[in-house]
Scaffold this motif. Structure first.
Motif, PDB file in Angstrom:
ATOM      1  N   THR A 362       0.848  -1.190   0.000  1.00 20.26           N
ATOM      2  CA  THR A 362       0.000   0.000   0.000  1.00 20.26           C
ATOM      3  C   THR A 362       0.887   1.245   0.000  1.00 20.26           C
ATOM      4  N   THR A 363       0.429   2.268  -0.764  1.00 19.65           N
ATOM      5  CA  THR A 363       1.150   3.546  -0.814  1.00 19.65           C
ATOM      6  C   THR A 363       0.174   4.671  -0.593  1.00 19.65           C
ATOM      7  N   THR A 364       0.659   5.786  -0.133  1.00 19.40           N
ATOM      8  CA  THR A 364      -0.174   6.988  -0.016  1.00 19.40           C
ATOM      9  C   THR A 364      -0.408   7.518  -1.415  1.00 19.40           C
ATOM     10  N   THR A 365      -1.268   8.501  -1.506  1.00 20.06           N
ATOM     11  CA  THR A 365      -1.613   9.038  -2.833  1.00 20.06           C
ATOM     12  C   THR A 365      -0.425   9.743  -3.499  1.00 20.06           C
ATOM     13  N   ASN A 366       0.575  10.102  -2.694  1.00 22.95           N
ATOM     14  CA  ASN A 366       1.764  10.743  -3.305  1.00 22.95           C
ATOM     15  C   ASN A 366       2.876   9.741  -3.591  1.00 22.95           C
ATOM     16  N   GLY A 367       2.562   8.417  -3.446  1.00 26.52           N
ATOM     17  CA  GLY A 367       3.484   7.368  -3.844  1.00 26.52           C
ATOM     18  C   GLY A 367       4.385   6.876  -2.743  1.00 26.52           C
ATOM     19  N   GLN A 368       4.208   7.338  -1.490  1.00 27.31           N
ATOM     20  CA  GLN A 368       5.049   6.891  -0.387  1.00 27.31           C
ATOM     21  C   GLN A 368       4.576   5.542   0.109  1.00 27.31           C
ATOM     22  N   VAL A 369       5.472   4.558   0.222  1.00 29.10           N
ATOM     23  CA  VAL A 369       5.110   3.210   0.681  1.00 29.10           C
ATOM     24  C   VAL A 369       4.636   3.307   2.129  1.00 29.10           C
ATOM     25  N   LEU A 370       3.496   2.675   2.395  1.00 33.15           N
ATOM     26  CA  LEU A 370       2.868   2.751   3.735  1.00 33.15           C
ATOM     27  C   LEU A 370       3.361   1.590   4.578  1.00 33.15           C
ATOM     28  N   THR A 371       4.112   1.948   5.646  1.00 35.38           N
ATOM     29  CA  THR A 371       4.666   0.921   6.532  1.00 35.38           C
ATOM     30  C   THR A 371       4.190   1.096   7.955  1.00 35.38           C
ATOM     31  N   SER A 372       3.462   2.226   8.256  1.00 31.21           N
ATOM     32  CA  SER A 372       3.019   2.489   9.623  1.00 31.21           C
ATOM     33  C   SER A 372       1.694   3.245   9.571  1.00 31.21           C
ATOM     34  N   THR A 373       0.811   2.978  10.604  1.00 25.11           N
ATOM     35  CA  THR A 373      -0.493   3.655  10.670  1.00 25.11           C
ATOM     36  C   THR A 373      -0.313   5.139  10.929  1.00 25.11           C
ATOM     37  N   SER A 374       0.882   5.492  11.409  1.00 24.93           N
ATOM     38  CA  SER A 374       1.084   6.913  11.733  1.00 24.93           C
ATOM     39  C   SER A 374       1.251   7.762  10.476  1.00 24.93           C
ATOM     40  N   GLN A 375       1.378   7.080   9.318  1.00 26.71           N
ATOM     41  CA  GLN A 375       1.595   7.811   8.088  1.00 26.71           C
ATOM     42  C   GLN A 375       0.307   8.354   7.494  1.00 26.71           C
ATOM     43  N   VAL A 376      -0.875   7.839   7.997  1.00 26.25           N
ATOM     44  CA  VAL A 376      -2.166   8.282   7.455  1.00 26.25           C
ATOM     45  C   VAL A 376      -3.106   8.608   8.602  1.00 26.25           C
ATOM     46  N   GLU A 377      -4.161   9.284   8.245  1.00 28.13           N
ATOM     47  CA  GLU A 377      -5.226   9.620   9.187  1.00 28.13           C
ATOM     48  C   GLU A 377      -6.534   9.042   8.658  1.00 28.13           C
ATOM     49  N   VAL A 378      -7.552   8.917   9.541  1.00 29.21           N
ATOM     50  CA  VAL A 378      -8.888   8.421   9.136  1.00 29.21           C
ATOM     51  C   VAL A 378      -9.440   9.368   8.084  1.00 29.21           C
ATOM     52  N   GLY A 379      -9.893   8.784   7.003  1.00 28.14           N
ATOM     53  CA  GLY A 379     -10.435   9.584   5.901  1.00 28.14           C
ATOM     54  C   GLY A 379      -9.449   9.750   4.756  1.00 28.14           C
ATOM     55  N   ASP A 380      -8.137   9.443   5.022  1.00 25.02           N
ATOM     56  CA  ASP A 380      -7.158   9.555   3.918  1.00 25.02           C
ATOM     57  C   ASP A 380      -7.368   8.443   2.912  1.00 25.02           C
ATOM     58  N   CYS A 381      -7.052   8.738   1.681  1.00 23.70           N
ATOM     59  CA  CYS A 381      -7.136   7.740   0.621  1.00 23.70           C
ATOM     60  C   CYS A 381      -5.771   7.090   0.450  1.00 23.70           C
ATOM     61  N   VAL A 382      -5.760   5.802   0.132  1.00 23.55           N
ATOM     62  CA  VAL A 382      -4.521   5.069  -0.114  1.00 23.55           C
ATOM     63  C   VAL A 382      -4.696   4.208  -1.354  1.00 23.55           C
ATOM     64  N   GLN A 383      -3.558   3.745  -1.912  1.00 22.86           N
ATOM     65  CA  GLN A 383      -3.597   2.850  -3.079  1.00 22.86           C
ATOM     66  C   GLN A 383      -3.053   1.496  -2.665  1.00 22.86           C
ATOM     67  N   VAL A 384      -3.799   0.475  -3.034  1.00 23.39           N
ATOM     68  CA  VAL A 384      -3.420  -0.895  -2.684  1.00 23.39           C
ATOM     69  C   VAL A 384      -3.130  -1.626  -3.979  1.00 23.39           C
ATOM     70  N   GLU A 385      -1.836  -2.077  -4.135  1.00 23.01           N
ATOM     71  CA  GLU A 385      -1.441  -2.758  -5.373  1.00 23.01           C
ATOM     72  C   GLU A 385      -1.429  -4.255  -5.143  1.00 23.01           C
ATOM     73  N   VAL A 386      -2.169  -4.954  -6.034  1.00 26.92           N
ATOM     74  CA  VAL A 386      -2.211  -6.419  -5.982  1.00 26.92           C
ATOM     75  C   VAL A 386      -1.620  -6.931  -7.278  1.00 26.92           C
ATOM     76  N   THR A 387      -1.652  -8.238  -7.483  1.00 23.69           N
ATOM     77  CA  THR A 387      -0.948  -8.824  -8.617  1.00 23.69           C
ATOM     78  C   THR A 387      -1.480  -8.387  -9.964  1.00 23.69           C
ATOM     79  N   ASP A 388      -2.784  -8.046 -10.062  1.00 22.54           N
ATOM     80  CA  ASP A 388      -3.317  -7.713 -11.382  1.00 22.54           C
ATOM     81  C   ASP A 388      -3.840  -6.292 -11.476  1.00 22.54           C
ATOM     82  N   GLY A 389      -3.480  -5.391 -10.489  1.00 18.14           N
ATOM     83  CA  GLY A 389      -3.933  -4.016 -10.614  1.00 18.14           C
ATOM     84  C   GLY A 389      -3.805  -3.252  -9.320  1.00 18.14           C
ATOM     85  N   VAL A 390      -4.455  -2.065  -9.278  1.00 16.63           N
ATOM     86  CA  VAL A 390      -4.368  -1.168  -8.135  1.00 16.63           C
ATOM     87  C   VAL A 390      -5.759  -0.837  -7.649  1.00 16.63           C
ATOM     88  N   LEU A 391      -5.976  -0.839  -6.308  1.00 16.11           N
ATOM     89  CA  LEU A 391      -7.261  -0.521  -5.692  1.00 16.11           C
ATOM     90  C   LEU A 391      -7.100   0.802  -4.939  1.00 16.11           C
TER      91      LEU A 391
END
Length: 399
Positions: A362-391
């Motif tokens: 998972t990465t933040t919307t600016n492309g930073q890899v998400l490794t800790s809950t402290s990197q986002v807040e409730v309501g923030d959008c994130v991108q989740v990359e799986v084997t066949d695409g991005v959510l």
């Protein structure tokens, strides 16, 4: 009356003793003109010294004669120093001479020696400063009287040796009150114009007074300062002046100066012809040597059977090309195997392989890899990359 008879030898001896006891006659300077001068093979000089009212026999023995720096000759006005005595064998009254000076030389000679020492001490005679006289000058300059015998002698010798040599004449007085300034000016002018490669400076013979301008300090310094080489040609062979010592070369006479400076055209052409013949001989010999060497090379088997030689070379070349191709294919196969191995190793480490096993990142919307809950807040959008695409997901809760 009784007569007193005396032998001639006794009278001569008596008079000789009287003369020897006379203090004045034991060391005296006489003035006169030389006549009847004879150089004996023993080295002694026999001559007569005379004036308009009388004459006196004189002899200068070889030991003293060797000290003379000029030739004693008929008509020369001199001062002689010696002892007056009687030659008992012949009863001849004569002067035994120790020292001779040309008339007028005493004071001038002292000036000459004084200036000579001064300039020598300053280094003006040092061989280190002497400029080389060009062997083949293109133009020659002459500083002398336009009407004297010296210029005629120089021109005659120059025409005989090389009538094509350009001569530049700088006419000057060579004695008298204007001589020094004109000679200095001529040397400076020649250096300013730079028309000639060498200068002859001089005049014909004469008394020490006639030659005196060439003993002047201003002339000596002008010669020393000249950038053009200068040959001094003053007087006769026995005459020496300051100009002779400071110049780049001394010639004993003006004629000799022309002989030294002007190259002999005939001798030069002869030397040129000899050089041409020698060069031709060397070239022909070199060609003959190289021709023999080439013929020797062409006679070797490799040239006699060149078809077989080149056929053998072609076979050798084919073998080498085949070996090169085989080696190339072998190296190419080895490189392919190595490449496949490295690709397999990279694939094992690839994050895509991890995704295929059900993982995602998972990465933040600016492309930073998400490794800790402290990197986002409730309501923030994130991108989740799986084997066949991005959510695209939204954080609802942090736990």
């Amino acid at each position: 009356m009784k007569r007193k008879i005396v032998a001639v030898s006794e009278i001569n001896r008596y008079v000789s003793r009287l003369l020897e006891e006379d203090y004045l006659l034991s060391d005296v300077w006489l003035s006169g003109e030389v006549s009847n001068c004879k150089y004996h093979q023993s080295g002694h000089i026999y001559f007569t010294i005379k004036d308009p009212f009388g004459s006196l026999s004189a002899v200068m023995f070889s030991k003293d004669a060797a000290t003379l720096d000029f030739v004693l000759k008929e008509g020369l006005k001199v001062y002689v120093r010696g002892r007056l005595a009687l030659y008992e064998k012949t009863g001849q009254f004569q002067c035994y001479v120790w020292e001779i000076e040309k008339q007028g030389q005493g004071t001038l000679y002292e000036q000459f020696e004084r200036l000579k020492k001064q300039l020598s001490d300053e280094g003006l005679f040092d061989p280190h400063y002497k400029k080389a006289i060009p062997t083949y000058p293109s133009k020659v300059g002459i500083i002398t009287s336009a009407t004297g015998a010296a210029i005629q002698d120089i021109l005659q010798v120059s025409r005989r040796r090389n009538n094509a040599m350009p001569l530049y004449i700088y006419p000057t007085h060579v004695q008298g009150e204007y001589a020094v300034s004109e000679i200095v000016e001529a040397i400076e002018r020649a250096n300013c114009e730079q028309l000639v490669d060498v200068l002859i400076v001089g005049r014909g013979g004469g008394s020490i007074e006639d030659l005196w301008c060439f003993n002047d300090e201003r002339v000596a310094r002008a010669i020393f300062a000249s950038q053009i080489p200068i040959v001094s040609a003053v007087g006769h062979e026995v005459d020496f002046t300051i100009s002779d010592f400071v110049s780049d070369m001394r010639a004993p006479t003006p004629s000799a100066a022309a002989e030294l400076v002007v190259p002999d055209k005939e001798a030069y052409l002869l030397k040129l012809e000899r050089s041409r013949s020698l060069l031709k001989h060397h070239v022909e010999k070199h060609l003959q040597d190289e021709t023999r060497r080439l013929e020797h090379l062409l006679s070797r088997p490799v040239y006699k059977h060149k078809e077989k030689y080149f056929a053998d070379l072609k076979i050798t070349l084919d073998y080498k090309v085949e070996a090169l191709n085989h080696n190339f294919e072998k190296q190419l196969a080895l490189a392919g195997t190595t490449l496949n191995t490295r690709i397999g190793q990279l694939e094992k480490l690839s994050p895509l392989l991890t995704l295929k096993r059900g993982y995602s990142f998972t990465t933040t919307t600016n492309g930073q890899v998400l490794t800790s809950t402290s990197q986002v807040e409730v309501g923030d959008c994130v991108q989740v990359e799986v084997t066949d695409g991005v959510l695209l997901a939204k954080v609802e809760k942090k736990g």
